[in-house]
Write an enzyme that holds these catalytic residues in place. Structure first.
Site, PDB file in Angstrom:
ATOM      1  N   ARG A  88       0.835  -1.203   0.000  1.00 23.68           N
ATOM      2  CA  ARG A  88       0.000   0.000   0.000  1.00 23.68           C
ATOM      3  C   ARG A  88       0.873   1.258   0.000  1.00 23.68           C
ATOM      4  O   ARG A  88       0.588   2.224  -0.712  1.00 23.68           O
ATOM      5  CB  ARG A  88      -0.915  -0.014   1.231  1.00 23.68           C
ATOM      6  CG  ARG A  88      -1.707   1.273   1.408  1.00 23.68           C
ATOM      7  CD  ARG A  88      -2.468   1.272   2.721  1.00 23.68           C
ATOM      8  NE  ARG A  88      -3.321   2.442   2.862  1.00 23.68           N
ATOM      9  CZ  ARG A  88      -4.268   2.541   3.781  1.00 23.68           C
ATOM     10  NH1 ARG A  88      -4.496   1.557   4.610  1.00 23.68           N
ATOM     11  NH2 ARG A  88      -5.000   3.631   3.869  1.00 23.68           N
TER      12      ARG A  88
ATOM     13  N   TYR B  59     -14.021  11.017  -1.308  1.00 17.09           N
ATOM     14  CA  TYR B  59     -12.952  10.679  -2.253  1.00 17.09           C
ATOM     15  C   TYR B  59     -12.895  11.618  -3.460  1.00 17.09           C
ATOM     16  O   TYR B  59     -11.921  11.614  -4.199  1.00 17.09           O
ATOM     17  CB  TYR B  59     -13.088   9.216  -2.723  1.00 17.09           C
ATOM     18  CG  TYR B  59     -12.528   8.257  -1.703  1.00 17.09           C
ATOM     19  CD1 TYR B  59     -11.249   7.744  -1.832  1.00 17.09           C
ATOM     20  CD2 TYR B  59     -13.260   7.908  -0.579  1.00 17.09           C
ATOM     21  CE1 TYR B  59     -10.717   6.890  -0.879  1.00 17.09           C
ATOM     22  CE2 TYR B  59     -12.737   7.048   0.384  1.00 17.09           C
ATOM     23  CZ  TYR B  59     -11.460   6.544   0.223  1.00 17.09           C
ATOM     24  OH  TYR B  59     -10.926   5.703   1.168  1.00 17.09           O
TER      25      TYR B  59
ATOM     26  N   CYS C 102     -18.926  -0.591   0.644  1.00 16.47           N
ATOM     27  CA  CYS C 102     -18.044   0.464   1.149  1.00 16.47           C
ATOM     28  C   CYS C 102     -18.803   1.100   2.293  1.00 16.47           C
ATOM     29  O   CYS C 102     -20.026   1.192   2.242  1.00 16.47           O
ATOM     30  CB  CYS C 102     -17.802   1.490   0.052  1.00 16.47           C
ATOM     31  SG  CYS C 102     -16.954   2.979   0.615  1.00 16.47           S
TER      32      CYS C 102
ATOM     33  N   HIS D 244     -16.243   5.151  -4.422  1.00 17.18           N
ATOM     34  CA  HIS D 244     -15.333   6.298  -4.246  1.00 17.18           C
ATOM     35  C   HIS D 244     -15.423   7.301  -5.401  1.00 17.18           C
ATOM     36  O   HIS D 244     -14.490   8.068  -5.641  1.00 17.18           O
ATOM     37  CB  HIS D 244     -13.881   5.819  -4.036  1.00 17.18           C
ATOM     38  CG  HIS D 244     -13.709   5.037  -2.748  1.00 17.18           C
ATOM     39  ND1 HIS D 244     -12.501   4.525  -2.335  1.00 17.18           N
ATOM     40  CD2 HIS D 244     -14.603   4.691  -1.783  1.00 17.18           C
ATOM     41  CE1 HIS D 244     -12.656   3.894  -1.176  1.00 17.18           C
ATOM     42  NE2 HIS D 244     -13.938   3.980  -0.833  1.00 17.18           N
TER      43      HIS D 244
ATOM     44  N   ASN E 291     -10.699  -3.744  -1.120  1.00 14.20           N
ATOM     45  CA  ASN E 291     -10.562  -2.644  -2.081  1.00 14.20           C
ATOM     46  C   ASN E 291      -9.637  -2.998  -3.228  1.00 14.20           C
ATOM     47  O   ASN E 291      -8.792  -3.871  -3.070  1.00 14.20           O
ATOM     48  CB  ASN E 291     -10.003  -1.408  -1.362  1.00 14.20           C
ATOM     49  CG  ASN E 291     -11.111  -0.517  -0.855  1.00 14.20           C
ATOM     50  OD1 ASN E 291     -12.160  -0.422  -1.484  1.00 14.20           O
ATOM     51  ND2 ASN E 291     -10.880   0.140   0.271  1.00 14.20           N
TER      52      ASN E 291
HETATM   53  C1  G6P Z   1     -12.732   4.175   4.250  1.00 18.75           C
HETATM   54  C2  G6P Z   1     -12.988   3.674   2.857  1.00 18.75           C
HETATM   55  C3  G6P Z   1     -12.432   2.300   2.679  1.00 18.75           C
HETATM   56  C4  G6P Z   1     -10.989   2.268   3.061  1.00 18.75           C
HETATM   57  C5  G6P Z   1     -10.788   2.760   4.475  1.00 18.75           C
HETATM   58  C6  G6P Z   1      -9.292   2.928   4.717  1.00 18.75           C
HETATM   59  O1  G6P Z   1     -13.595   3.561   5.125  1.00 18.75           O
HETATM   60  O2  G6P Z   1     -14.350   3.671   2.534  1.00 18.75           O
HETATM   61  O3  G6P Z   1     -12.595   1.946   1.328  1.00 18.75           O
HETATM   62  O4  G6P Z   1     -10.488   0.955   2.968  1.00 18.75           O
HETATM   63  O5  G6P Z   1     -11.384   4.002   4.666  1.00 18.75           O
HETATM   64  O6  G6P Z   1      -9.010   2.966   6.061  1.00 18.75           O
HETATM   65  P1  G6P Z   1      -7.481   2.993   6.571  1.00 18.75           P
HETATM   66  O7  G6P Z   1      -7.564   3.089   8.047  1.00 18.75           O
HETATM   67  O8  G6P Z   1      -6.862   1.694   6.089  1.00 18.75           O
HETATM   68  O9  G6P Z   1      -6.842   4.175   5.920  1.00 18.75           O
HETATM   69 MN    MN Z   2     -14.592   2.481   0.707  1.00 17.22          MN
END
Ligand code: G6P
Ligand code: MN
Length: 417
Positions: free
Chosen positions: A91, A240, A166, A196, A145
């Site tokens: 990531r 987003y 989501c 998103h 995702n």
């Molecule tokens: C939000 C989005 C998700 C994403 C998450 C990331 O809830 O809708 O798609 O995976 O945030 O969270 P993080 O704590 O991994 O940044």
């Molecule tokens: Mn999401």
């Protein structure tokens, strides 16, 4: 009772799902929770914690774990997938590589999001194909995702039943509650677009349209997109959309920040897992609230209730379009309001698409379809076309340089290329 399988159960989100099961214990007859992961260490920690946590809640379910995928999927009524192929280590690369070119570096969109899709889609197709054999009437509930692309790939290339989710689908309800204390069940809205990449319109409270003042209060809770801009649009974009409407500002901010979100999450996970591993602890760690994804478990279990108990429920789901969004192909996966019950989900026709947004939505869908094909076929030409179609990349000079670099950085995880 049902068998509920979690694929990627070593994820720090798993206790959120159990928590929601606990709150809905009278509604949901869960017999068995099967935890599956490839990471034995995290799986072991999670199994121990989940047992303590459910006992503390008084939730009477059998908790099992396995590293054997077939065993996990066999006879499952629901398979909740929340995997991260390559972990947060990859990531961070999704975030950093585009940023070198002053492009948005993000785990779900732009060039980084595409690479996450390339790593993830083959693994998810395998899960779906094993489900075709081992749990053909079961439902795959996806939170992996990029959920829109994963859902598009699974619906296009397999026969598994999949609903892509989501947490964003309930954001307007969360915002109205935070801003004015309005309970979820009183708030309705139209929801159109892709994961998103969506817009919320026609918000009602108790069946009547919101006043301008209420609209502004709800919109102000979306702190990623400028309020003046939202007022101008008259509809609320997904948080987003910050990457599209505030591109330069956000890129500059991220370049200046000492850590990417992925790096921050890696630190947070150490804290969260230390708490899970503590054998005297049976509470969700406070640091978990600092992760995104809050609200997902509620959405997922709402879906389980709608399907398993056949309760007509309106929910936002990633689903093949079937005409709901007039300007997109019938088979394209869209994220829209749906009616859900035991027959699955029916997308609700979007009567009026907000002006100005359909060009962006169509461009991103164009990217998504090419990216899914590139991911499945391991086709570098389609990978380049996908990036050229993406509004956040688009320029050939970037595409030419990014493609070899992205492939190199992900080579361990891309057997198809
Ligand atoms: C939000 C989005 C998700 C994403 C998450 C990331 O809830 O809708 O798609 O995976 O945030 O969270 P993080 O704590 O991994 O940044
Ligand atoms: Mn999401």
């Amino acid at each position: 009772g049902m068998k509920f399988t979690i694929v990627g159960a070593g994820s720090s989100y798993t206790p959120e799902l159990l928590d929601e099961m606990g709150m809905r214990r009278k509604q949901l007859a869960v017999r068995e929770v099967m935890l599956y992961d490839i990471d034995e260490k995290r799986l072991g920690i999670m199994e121990g914690f989940c047992k303590r946590f459910s006992q503390k809640m008084g939730l009477d379910v059998e908790i099992k774990s396995t590293t054997d995928l077939d065993k996990a999927l066999y006879g499952a009524d629901f398979v909740d997938t929340q995997i991260r192929v390559g972990g947060n280590k990859q990531r961070v690369k999704d975030e950093k590589i585009p940023l070198q070119y002053d492009l948005v570096g993000q785990e779900t969109t732009g060039a980084g999001g595409m690479m996450k899709a390339f790593r993830t889609i083959p693994v998810m197709l395998n899960v779906a194909r094993r489900m075709e054999e081992l749990s053909p009437t079961g439902w795959l509930i996806n939170y992996t995702n990029p959920t829109g692309l994963v859902t598009e790939a699974v619906t296009r290339y397999t026969k598994a039943n999949i609903a892509g989710f989501c947490s964003g689908g309930i954001f307007p309800k969360m915002w109205a509650k935070r801003a004015m204390g309005i309970p979820y069940e009183k708030v309705q809205y139209d929801y159109v677009g892709l994961n998103h990449m969506n817009f919320i319109s026609n918000i009602t409270i108790d069946g009547r349209p919101v006043t301008e003042e209420e609209f502004v209060k709800i919109a102000a809770e979306n702190d990623d997109v400028d309020l003046e801009l939202i007022k101008l649009l008259g509809v609320i974009p997904s948080p987003y959309l910050q990457w599209y409407f505030h591109t330069n500002e956000k890129v500059a901010k991220f370049k200046a920040s000492p850590k990417t979100r992925g790096e921050y999450v890696q630190d947070l996970e150490k804290e969260v897992f230390a708490a899970y591993a503590d054998e005297n602890n049976c509470e969700k760690p406070a640091a978990l609230a600092k992760r995104g994804g809050g609200g997902y478990s509620e959405v997922a279990m709402g879906f389980v209730n709608a399907v398993y108990n056949n309760v007509d429920t309106k929910m936002v789901v990633n689903v093949p379009n079937q005409g709901a969004v007039s300007f997109l192909p019938e088979s394209a996966v869209v994220e829209v309001g749906c009616l859900v019950n035991k027959t699955g989900m029916q997308p609700l026709h979007v009567a009026k698409v907000p002006e100005m947004c359909w060009g962006l939505i169509a461009a991103v869908k164009n990217y998504e379809q090419l990216a899914v094909e590139a991911a499945v076929e391991g086709d570098v030409r389609k990978m380049k076309l996908a990036l050229l179609a993406h509004p956040l990349v688009r320029q050939w000079e970037y595409v030419e340089k990014l493609v070899p670099e992205l492939l190199e950085a992900n080579k361990e995880y891309l057997p198809q290329f």
